[in-house]
Write a protein that holds these residues in place. Structure first.
Motif, mmCIF file in Angstrom:
data_model
loop_
_atom_site.group_PDB
_atom_site.id
_atom_site.type_symbol
_atom_site.label_atom_id
_atom_site.label_comp_id
_atom_site.label_asym_id
_atom_site.label_seq_id
_atom_site.Cartn_x
_atom_site.Cartn_y
_atom_site.Cartn_z
ATOM 1 N N HIS A 78 0.031 8.102 1.947
ATOM 2 C CA HIS A 78 0.195 8.821 3.217
ATOM 3 C C HIS A 78 1.399 8.294 3.986
ATOM 4 C CE1 HIS A 78 -1.494 5.479 5.700
ATOM 5 N NE2 HIS A 78 -2.142 5.192 4.581
ATOM 6 N N ASP A 89 1.970 0.326 5.326
ATOM 7 C CA ASP A 89 0.675 0.943 5.049
ATOM 8 C C ASP A 89 0.866 2.438 4.818
ATOM 9 O OD1 ASP A 89 -1.843 2.174 5.208
ATOM 10 O OD2 ASP A 89 -2.623 0.635 6.539
ATOM 11 N N GLY A 90 0.615 2.880 3.600
ATOM 12 C CA GLY A 90 0.786 4.288 3.263
ATOM 13 C C GLY A 90 2.191 4.599 2.797
ATOM 14 N N GLU A 123 -3.945 10.246 7.340
ATOM 15 C CA GLU A 123 -4.928 9.398 6.646
ATOM 16 C C GLU A 123 -5.669 8.505 7.628
ATOM 17 O OE1 GLU A 123 -6.338 5.711 4.567
ATOM 18 O OE2 GLU A 123 -4.932 5.911 6.215
ATOM 19 N N GLU A 124 -4.935 8.013 8.628
ATOM 20 C CA GLU A 124 -5.527 7.002 9.513
ATOM 21 C C GLU A 124 -6.575 7.584 10.455
ATOM 22 O OE1 GLU A 124 -5.082 4.042 8.955
ATOM 23 O OE2 GLU A 124 -3.067 3.657 8.171
ATOM 24 N N HIS A 187 -0.904 1.076 -2.834
ATOM 25 C CA HIS A 187 -1.114 0.785 -1.417
ATOM 26 C C HIS A 187 -1.015 -0.721 -1.201
ATOM 27 C CE1 HIS A 187 -2.896 1.004 2.603
ATOM 28 N NE2 HIS A 187 -2.742 2.298 2.549
HETATM 29 ZN ZN ZN Z 1 -3.138 3.342 4.343
#
Ligand code: ZN
Length: 405
Positions: A78, A89-90, A123-124, A187
């Motif tokens: 993401h 992150d993502g 996503e979050e 990830h």
């Molecule tokens: Zn993530």
């Protein structure tokens, strides 16, 4: 072989979108998330991919295969972030997916099956409270009336999608899981295990199951000066003992965590013995049996403490996500892929939820690779080394060649 400098340049480029004071804020279904999608789309289109966005805002960039009608291999992650999050992150999963494909195209690889890079939307769940939004929409796992959920300023999911130029109904993004041969996701680990083991890559075995609940402890509010210690029914002290019991129950089991993250006390005055205390619980483990065992220990403690302290306690569970085991064949493939770049990758569960859960629960063979990161996650301190990202891209390329090459 992946291109270190191309990777570094793209990490910098993508993390500039929504960047302020060293942090990245790129919330789901916003113009910033769209700018990130546009950037990823431009990289892919330049290498001949057909790019499209679906009704939930997910980006797919399709690299054709010789057998165009075959189920696709999907690879990605993401590009949204939490408020004041980090660079990796993502985003790193999407960047490495593109790098893996480009490194194969650079050496003239022709795909048999089509390969699609995916950047899942929101996503979050930081904006609308629906985590794994885009992948849930694609695999028919959205919560009821998801389109009506609104953010803090009253903008609904439907309105946010319309602002992007979509119709406003995320359920239209549904995809037949039989069209997907495999889903791969890279990830950052979001935990310290790989860094502690001094390994750059890890293979994910399972994504943990989660139980969320609210505990209400009722005692008796009394004067804090006039009520002797032996005559109290202090709801907070009972809750504190229960929270410690949750800690003990989780600590005694491997890969199991229990958290009390919110506590409220009533009436909430410094000179009143608390009459009521409400707290949340979050219990996670890669196996349902361990979650059940922790909850059984916790309920025993609730009963024992309530009786001993003269309290009345209720436990309400409001969310339970089952543990998601990832596909054994994909796990083996990633172990071999890591070995192909000289890494003996440990196998570990994921304590955080991931988009990979949704294809896995829909029956798509799903694999996840973790990359070492330091500084935690969901913070500007999160950090993955570009050399590790290059290794991860090479491992992904190995897996893609086996699945689609
Ligand atoms: Zn993530």
């Amino acid at each position: 072989m992946s291109d270190f400098f191309r990777l570094q340049k793209r990490i910098d480029e993508l993390s500039a979108i929504g960047a302020r004071d060293g942090a990245v804020t790129r919330l789901g279904l916003t113009a910033d998330e769209q700018a990130a999608r546009d950037l990823v789309a431009s990289w892919c289109a330049a290498r001949g991919a057909q790019v499209r966005r679906d009704a939930a805002g997910n980006l797919f960039a399709r690299f054709p295969g010789e057998r165009e009608g075959d189920p696709v291999v999907l690879v990605g992650s993401h590009v949204d972030s939490v408020p004041e999050g980090g660079r990796f992150d993502g985003a790193l999963g999407v960047i490495c997916a593109v790098e893996a494909i480009e490194s194969l195209l650079d050496v003239g690889t022709r795909f048999q099956r089509p390969v699609e890079v995916v950047a899942w939307a929101d996503e979050e769940g930081a904006r609308f409270g629906i985590g794994l939004f885009g992948s849930a929409a694609a695999f028919d796992r959205l919560p009821a009336r998801a389109a009506e959920r609104a953010d803090r300023s009253g903008v609904s999911v439907a309105a946010a999608l319309r602002a992007l130029g979509e119709q406003g109904d995320p359920a239209l993004a549904r995809r037949d899981p039989r069209e997907i041969a495999a889903y791969l996701e890279l990830h950052i680990e979001q935990g310290p295990k790989l860094a502690e083991a001094n390994r750059p890559l890890g293979v994910v075995s399972d994504i943990v199951g989660i139980v969320h609940g609210r505990v209400t402890v009722k005692g008796r509010a009394d004067h804090a000066g006039a009520t002797v210690m032996t005559a109290r029914a202090d709801a907070f002290l009972g809750a504190a003992e229960m929270a410690l019991a949750l800690e003990t129950a989780a600590r005694s089991r491997e890969n199991t965590v229990g958290t009390v993250g919110e506590v409220g006390v009533r009436p909430g005055a410094k000179n009143v013995v608390p009459g009521e205390c409400v707290f949340t619980i979050d219990v996670r483990a890669p196996e349902q049996s361990r979650i059940d065992a922790v909850m059984a220990d916790f309920r025993d403690a609730v009963k024992r403490v309530s009786e001993a302290r003269g309290l009345e306690t209720s436990v309400d569970l409001f969310n339970a996500i089952p543990p998601t085991p990832l596909d054994a064949t994909m796990r083996d493939l990633f172990a071999r892929a890591a070995a192909s770049v000289g890494v003996e990758a440990p196998v570990l569960p994921s304590g955080a939820g991931h988009d990979a859960q949704n294809p896995a629960l829909a029956g798509v063979p799903t694999g996840m690779l973790f990359i070492r990161s330091t500084g935690g996650s969901h913070t500007p301190r999160e950090s993955a080394a570009t050399v590790d990202a290059a290794l991860a891209s090479d491992a992904l390329a190995f897996a893609l060649r086996r699945l689609a090459g």
